[in-house]
Enzyme design. Sequence first.
Site, PDB file in Angstrom:
ATOM      1  N   ASP A 304       0.679  -0.958  -0.202  1.00 47.92           N
ATOM      2  CA  ASP A 304       0.868   0.475   0.028  1.00 47.92           C
ATOM      3  C   ASP A 304       1.058   1.582   0.103  1.00 47.92           C
ATOM      4  O   ASP A 304       0.365   2.148  -0.566  1.00 47.92           O
ATOM      5  CB  ASP A 304      -0.718   0.410   1.524  1.00 47.92           C
ATOM      6  CG  ASP A 304      -1.846  -1.069   1.351  1.00 47.92           C
ATOM      7  OD1 ASP A 304      -2.733  -1.743   0.008  1.00 47.92           O
ATOM      8  OD2 ASP A 304      -1.701  -1.523   2.024  1.00 47.92           O
ATOM      9  N   GLY A 305       1.960   0.965   0.623  1.00 47.26           N
ATOM     10  CA  GLY A 305       2.710   2.621   0.255  1.00 47.26           C
ATOM     11  C   GLY A 305       3.305   2.694  -0.611  1.00 47.26           C
ATOM     12  O   GLY A 305       3.882   4.303  -0.579  1.00 47.26           O
ATOM     13  N   ASN A 382      -4.579   8.607   1.839  1.00 48.31           N
ATOM     14  CA  ASN A 382      -4.663   7.439   3.365  1.00 48.31           C
ATOM     15  C   ASN A 382      -5.455   9.246   4.192  1.00 48.31           C
ATOM     16  O   ASN A 382      -6.950   8.592   4.774  1.00 48.31           O
ATOM     17  CB  ASN A 382      -3.838   7.049   4.024  1.00 48.31           C
ATOM     18  CG  ASN A 382      -3.243   5.685   3.507  1.00 48.31           C
ATOM     19  OD1 ASN A 382      -4.861   4.989   2.942  1.00 48.31           O
ATOM     20  ND2 ASN A 382      -2.754   4.676   4.095  1.00 48.31           N
ATOM     21  N   ASP A 412      -4.434  12.051  22.580  1.00 46.45           N
ATOM     22  CA  ASP A 412      -2.824  11.959  21.489  1.00 46.45           C
ATOM     23  C   ASP A 412      -3.371  12.472  20.589  1.00 46.45           C
ATOM     24  O   ASP A 412      -1.883  12.522  19.321  1.00 46.45           O
ATOM     25  CB  ASP A 412      -2.659  10.189  21.050  1.00 46.45           C
ATOM     26  CG  ASP A 412      -1.898   9.854  23.050  1.00 46.45           C
ATOM     27  OD1 ASP A 412      -1.740  10.810  23.463  1.00 46.45           O
ATOM     28  OD2 ASP A 412      -1.465   8.092  22.620  1.00 46.45           O
TER      29      ASP A 412
HETATM   30  N1  NAD Z   1      -1.094   1.931  14.292  1.00 45.33           N
HETATM   31  C1  NAD Z   1      -1.453   2.475  12.794  1.00 45.33           C
HETATM   32  O1  NAD Z   1      -2.303   1.274  11.943  1.00 45.33           O
HETATM   33  C2  NAD Z   1      -0.282   3.382  11.757  1.00 45.33           C
HETATM   34  C3  NAD Z   1       0.007   3.862  12.166  1.00 45.33           C
HETATM   35  C4  NAD Z   1       0.880   4.640  11.809  1.00 45.33           C
HETATM   36  C5  NAD Z   1       1.093   4.873  10.177  1.00 45.33           C
HETATM   37  N2  NAD Z   1       0.017   3.515   9.613  1.00 45.33           N
HETATM   38  C6  NAD Z   1      -0.839   3.669   8.594  1.00 45.33           C
HETATM   39  O2  NAD Z   1       0.799   3.890   8.159  1.00 45.33           O
HETATM   40  C7  NAD Z   1       0.556   4.399   6.871  1.00 45.33           C
HETATM   41  C8  NAD Z   1       1.612   4.256   5.411  1.00 45.33           C
HETATM   42  O3  NAD Z   1       2.111   3.240   5.287  1.00 45.33           O
HETATM   43  P1  NAD Z   1       3.191   3.100   4.853  1.00 45.33           P
HETATM   44  O4  NAD Z   1       3.334   2.081   4.418  1.00 45.33           O
HETATM   45  O5  NAD Z   1       3.856   4.217   4.261  1.00 45.33           O
HETATM   46  O6  NAD Z   1       4.082   2.734   6.379  1.00 45.33           O
HETATM   47  P2  NAD Z   1       4.327   1.778   6.415  1.00 45.33           P
HETATM   48  O7  NAD Z   1       5.916   0.775   5.670  1.00 45.33           O
HETATM   49  O8  NAD Z   1       5.061   2.095   8.109  1.00 45.33           O
HETATM   50  O9  NAD Z   1       3.513   0.456   6.921  1.00 45.33           O
HETATM   51  C9  NAD Z   1       1.342   0.572   7.542  1.00 45.33           C
HETATM   52  C10 NAD Z   1       0.838   0.065   7.644  1.00 45.33           C
HETATM   53  O10 NAD Z   1       0.201  -0.015   7.274  1.00 45.33           O
HETATM   54  C11 NAD Z   1      -1.051  -0.487   5.511  1.00 45.33           C
HETATM   55  N3  NAD Z   1      -1.582   0.639   5.371  1.00 45.33           N
HETATM   56  C12 NAD Z   1      -1.303   1.505   4.280  1.00 45.33           C
HETATM   57  N4  NAD Z   1      -2.262   1.712   3.647  1.00 45.33           N
HETATM   58  C13 NAD Z   1      -3.431   1.228   3.672  1.00 45.33           C
HETATM   59  C14 NAD Z   1      -4.546   1.457   3.477  1.00 45.33           C
HETATM   60  N5  NAD Z   1      -5.308   2.357   3.073  1.00 45.33           N
HETATM   61  N6  NAD Z   1      -5.600  -0.182   4.130  1.00 45.33           N
HETATM   62  C15 NAD Z   1      -4.908  -0.726   4.879  1.00 45.33           C
HETATM   63  N7  NAD Z   1      -3.550  -0.552   5.435  1.00 45.33           N
HETATM   64  C16 NAD Z   1      -3.263   0.407   5.129  1.00 45.33           C
HETATM   65  C17 NAD Z   1       0.554  -1.111   4.996  1.00 45.33           C
HETATM   66  O11 NAD Z   1      -0.187  -2.006   4.021  1.00 45.33           O
HETATM   67  C18 NAD Z   1       1.125  -1.466   5.632  1.00 45.33           C
HETATM   68  O12 NAD Z   1       2.063  -2.633   6.226  1.00 45.33           O
HETATM   69  C19 NAD Z   1      -0.029   5.687   6.807  1.00 45.33           C
HETATM   70  O13 NAD Z   1      -0.720   6.463   5.872  1.00 45.33           O
HETATM   71  C20 NAD Z   1      -0.864   5.326   7.444  1.00 45.33           C
HETATM   72  O14 NAD Z   1      -2.734   5.051   7.526  1.00 45.33           O
HETATM   73  C21 NAD Z   1      -0.946   3.231  10.643  1.00 45.33           C
HETATM   74  N1  ATP Z   2       9.254   4.113  -5.185  1.00 45.60           N
HETATM   75  C1  ATP Z   2       8.964   4.453  -4.434  1.00 45.60           C
HETATM   76  N2  ATP Z   2      10.174   5.409  -3.803  1.00 45.60           N
HETATM   77  C2  ATP Z   2      10.487   5.907  -2.603  1.00 45.60           C
HETATM   78  N3  ATP Z   2      10.064   4.790  -1.474  1.00 45.60           N
HETATM   79  C3  ATP Z   2       8.879   4.158  -1.772  1.00 45.60           C
HETATM   80  C4  ATP Z   2       8.560   3.724  -3.249  1.00 45.60           C
HETATM   81  N4  ATP Z   2       7.706   2.918  -2.879  1.00 45.60           N
HETATM   82  C5  ATP Z   2       7.275   2.725  -1.258  1.00 45.60           C
HETATM   83  N5  ATP Z   2       8.725   3.497  -0.642  1.00 45.60           N
HETATM   84  C6  ATP Z   2       8.156   3.701   0.856  1.00 45.60           C
HETATM   85  O1  ATP Z   2       8.785   2.667   1.406  1.00 45.60           O
HETATM   86  C7  ATP Z   2       7.740   1.707   2.431  1.00 45.60           C
HETATM   87  C8  ATP Z   2       7.445   0.416   2.232  1.00 45.60           C
HETATM   88  O2  ATP Z   2       6.482   0.554   1.219  1.00 45.60           O
HETATM   89  P1  ATP Z   2       5.196  -1.211   1.279  1.00 45.60           P
HETATM   90  O3  ATP Z   2       4.204  -0.673   1.807  1.00 45.60           O
HETATM   91  O4  ATP Z   2       5.313  -0.491  -0.100  1.00 45.60           O
HETATM   92  O5  ATP Z   2       6.104  -2.148   1.484  1.00 45.60           O
HETATM   93  P2  ATP Z   2       6.017  -3.026   2.258  1.00 45.60           P
HETATM   94  O6  ATP Z   2       6.226  -2.871   3.801  1.00 45.60           O
HETATM   95  O7  ATP Z   2       6.709  -4.568   2.309  1.00 45.60           O
HETATM   96  O8  ATP Z   2       4.589  -3.246   2.134  1.00 45.60           O
HETATM   97  P3  ATP Z   2       3.212  -3.909   3.328  1.00 45.60           P
HETATM   98  O9  ATP Z   2       2.685  -2.378   3.552  1.00 45.60           O
HETATM   99  O10 ATP Z   2       2.256  -3.894   2.562  1.00 45.60           O
HETATM  100  O11 ATP Z   2       3.504  -4.109   4.142  1.00 45.60           O
HETATM  101  C9  ATP Z   2       6.634   3.070   2.543  1.00 45.60           C
HETATM  102  O12 ATP Z   2       6.766   3.793   3.815  1.00 45.60           O
HETATM  103  C10 ATP Z   2       6.866   4.039   1.061  1.00 45.60           C
HETATM  104  O13 ATP Z   2       6.269   4.869   1.254  1.00 45.60           O
END
Ligand code: NAD
Ligand code: ATP
Length: 539
Positions: A304-305, A382, A412
């Site tokens: 999703d990131g 998001n 918080d």
């Molecule tokens: N306590 C929490 O659940 C918490 C805390 C901080 C951030 N987040 C979420 O992480 C997001 C950033 O994601 P990232 O991947 O860059 O960071 P990250 O790598 O820390 O991943 C955060 C997790 O949130 C999940 N996630 C992201 N968007 C989602 C969605 N729309 N629906 C369900 N799950 C989702 C991702 O799959 C990942 O497992 C923020 O937008 C925020 O929503 C969640």
């Molecule tokens: N092209 C990109 N350049 C820089 N950062 C990126 C890029 N794609 C993703 N990221 C960052 O890398 C992090 C991890 O990406 P992503 O959530 O897609 O992978 P993941 O953590 O393996 O997946 P999941 O969250 O489902 O476990 C996120 O914080 C996202 O913002």
Amino acid sequence: MKRIDLVYQFLGTIAPEIRKEFRNRKLKREAIIPTSQPENGFIDPVMLVTSEKAVHDLLQQIPVHGGDDNLTEFSESLRTVAKALTRAAEGKASAQAEAVDWKRKYKLERARNLQLEQKEKFSRCHNGDLYRERAESIGNGYAANGKLERCCGKHGICSHEVLSDGQADSPVQNKTMKKASFKLSWCCNGDQSDRHNHDIVSFEKGNIITASRSSKQISLKWESPPQTVLILTKPNSVSVQVLCARMVRWLKEQKNLKIYVEPRVKRELLVESCFFKFVETWKDDHEISNLHSKVDLVVTLGGDGTVLWAASMFKGPVPPIVPFSLGSLGFMTPFLEHYREDLDSVLKGPISITLRHRLQCQVIRDSAKNENEAEEPILALNEVTIDRGISSYLTNLECYCDNSFVTRVQGDGMILSTTSGSTAYSLAAGGSMVHPQVPGILFTPICPHSLSFRPLILPEHVTIRVQVPLNSRSPGWASFDGKDRRQLAAGDALVFSMAPWPVPTACLVDSTSDFLKSIHDGLHWNLRRTQSFDGPHDL
Ligand SMILES: NC(=O)c1ccc[n+]([C@@H]2O[C@H](COP(=O)([O-])OP(=O)(O)OC[C@H]3O[C@@H](n4cnc5c(N)ncnc54)[C@H](O)[C@@H]3O)[C@@H](O)[C@H]2O)c1
Ligand SMILES: Nc1ncnc2c1ncn2[C@@H]1O[C@H](COP(=O)(O)OP(=O)(O)OP(=O)(O)O)[C@@H](O)[C@H]1O
């Protein structure tokens, strides 16, 4: 404490603040604030506003009554001044937010009017010729019986109508016209009547009827074949790197598409083989801002990131995104391993898409002298989170919806989430899960210090303002999709509205099936063994 001490305490608290602030402002704003003491002996109200903590403390104290009449009168006067100052500070923040909102609405209205004007001019001048020319250039398969369907605007909209807006012979327009044209249509369950337009309600014999549901499944049909694909990948992942190389090779050899990747990915591909020399990339942010006009389709390889990352690259319109799941969860990434079949059917179309709304957020600094100092708006797919950062104090946030007071958040922090973000941080904070196609803004507190603070969902058309009050003990911290953290000082505000540019993501099946699959597979939502018939029952 004696009553007279209250007044002295107020004067004592306010005096150093005034001196300190006066020194700061004298240095910063020589031109605005006179360097000499005001002649009338009164304190400059601008300086007084900054001593809001003392003002707040005074207003919290019990008024002085009885005893010395002069003291009572003096105390009352101070309280009146303090109230007026608080009102002035609140009024200023509200006026700033309103000005920004009006500016945004004005820009949108202007763009809409220009678009309508151009459309009118276009249909008058060309009278269908251009459509026919375009149909010929588009080739077989896309224009039935040699004629290209004129978009009636009732069952769908065509991207080429939008693309043809703008200056007739501007180079920018020529570039945009190269993009693949597509048509979006709203499913009408077999009903072909004219009632399926984009207005939510219409009138029949004076009665209001629901003419169209706001969130039908949307289908995207290419009117000319897509030619350019942007592939975005999660960094530091070998499996993603391998898949990316295979996909680029296949898209080039089998589909002859132009391919863009990030500079980092181009370097990785070239290390693997000089075959990838044809892959295009960009050098600077300016080129990124033009990507939407060159790219027909975006493919994301990650979780999703990576979808959030892709969305953040487009500060305006976003091309359709095909999200492949190479992460652990994948709420927005329904495509799995069969990339050839999936891309084949996406490139042919039609495909179901989910239009994911984004929040547009403007930071309004209390210290900004005028509207021109406003910071660039930030888009979030998001959510926007406002929390207490490293501070151990409760956040204190005042929230307004279209200028009506909503509540004060003490805890918080809080999350303002889109419905796409409802399964992310908002869910973890106790918010409801909402289908991404539902238009709404989720208002979810984070650990509120109150028993009755339940999450809210507001309609998507509202403007929300979150203000750090002048008497807050600590600053707030805002982050956008978990990134781009910004400090919010006392007096600063965030103004939110729904952005006009949604993120279209391709569905594997359709919006609803994909959403339900993601909560079943990703969260094991409501997983429970079914009770057996065996045992006590009423029948
Ligand atoms: N306590 C929490 O659940 C918490 C805390 C901080 C951030 N987040 C979420 O992480 C997001 C950033 O994601 P990232 O991947 O860059 O960071 P990250 O790598 O820390 O991943 C955060 C997790 O949130 C999940 N996630 C992201 N968007 C989602 C969605 N729309 N629906 C369900 N799950 C989702 C991702 O799959 C990942 O497992 C923020 O937008 C925020 O929503 C969640
Ligand atoms: N092209 C990109 N350049 C820089 N950062 C990126 C890029 N794609 C993703 N990221 C960052 O890398 C992090 C991890 O990406 P992503 O959530 O897609 O992978 P993941 O953590 O393996 O997946 P999941 O969250 O489902 O476990 C996120 O914080 C996202 O913002």
